[in-house]
Design a protein around this motif. Structure first.
Motif: not given
Length: 222
Positions: A104-119
């Motif tokens: 959950a924190e990983s998702v938020q961290n990537c979102t906070g940098m204007g990105s997303h967890l890798v697809v």
């Protein structure tokens, strides 16, 4: 003779000095405005022109972007840009974290940098990420990086950017995924220098497990 009409030179000088002292701030202000206008005009021209210097920097959401010349496809000069410190592959930029946290924190961290967890969409991308992850922690016995794949319902996996999940285009380790009633998050699993496998290294794990993460954002082309 009446001398009341004369003005002594000594009394005239202060009046001139007062007049000049009142004029100077206005001259200075006009000059500053003219310089600022010229600077803004030059910046707009450079921006519209598309590039300057060998390394052009983009600022978006207070992020510094690093640019390299793109493969020329026309006579127009173009650049491919990623956030500074990110790795580029094809049309995407990737960030490998140096700290670990739950999903959950990983998702938020990537979102906070204007990105997303890798697809991950292809074998080429999987191979690139595997080598990147393996090279980041060469001395670690094993390392796990969260990717943007979550089983919101038992057995029903979904990518974080809503890309359709295609089982044929996945890279699970043999026997994975398992224990789907509990392990609903996916990670790239790398065993340091002892792991020679480029593919088939995804592992499903408990979502509260602290893992590293890989964030992805689209590269910019200017």
């Amino acid at each position: 003779m009446n001398h009341r009409g004369r003005v002594s030179p000594r009394t005239a000088a202060p009046a001139e000095e007062r007049s000049c002292s009142q004029l100077n701030p206005w001259v200075f202000l006009v000059s500053v405005l003219a310089i600022k206008t010229a600077f803004v005009t030059i910046c707009l021209v450079v921006f519209l022109h598309g590039s300057y210097d060998q390394y052009k920097t983009l600022l978006q959401n207070a992020t510094e972007w690093h640019c390299i010349p793109s493969t020329p496809t026309s006579n127009k000069e173009s650049w491919t840009c990623c956030p500074k410190g990110w790795e580029r592959f094809q049309k995407s930029c990737y960030f490998l974290s140096e700290d670990a946290m739950p999903m959950a924190e990983s998702v938020q961290n990537c979102t906070g940098m204007g990105s997303h967890l890798v697809v991950i969409n292809s074998e080429a991308e999987q191979e690139f990420l595997f080598k990147l992850a393996k090279g980041a922690f060469t001395n670690a016995y094993e390392t796990k990086y969260y990717i943007g794949l979550i089983a919101y319902k038992s057995g029903q996996w979904q990518w974080v950017d809503q890309t359709p999940y295609e089982k044929a285009a996945t890279f699970w380790k043999p026997g994975e995924p398992n224990l789907l009633f509990a392990e609903k998050c996916a990670a790239i699993h790398v065993k340091g220098n002892t792991d020679s496998s480029t593919y088939s290294n995804w592992n499903n794990i408990l979502c509260f497990t602290s893992c590293y993460r890989i964030c992805e954002v689209a590269a910019k082309f200017v």
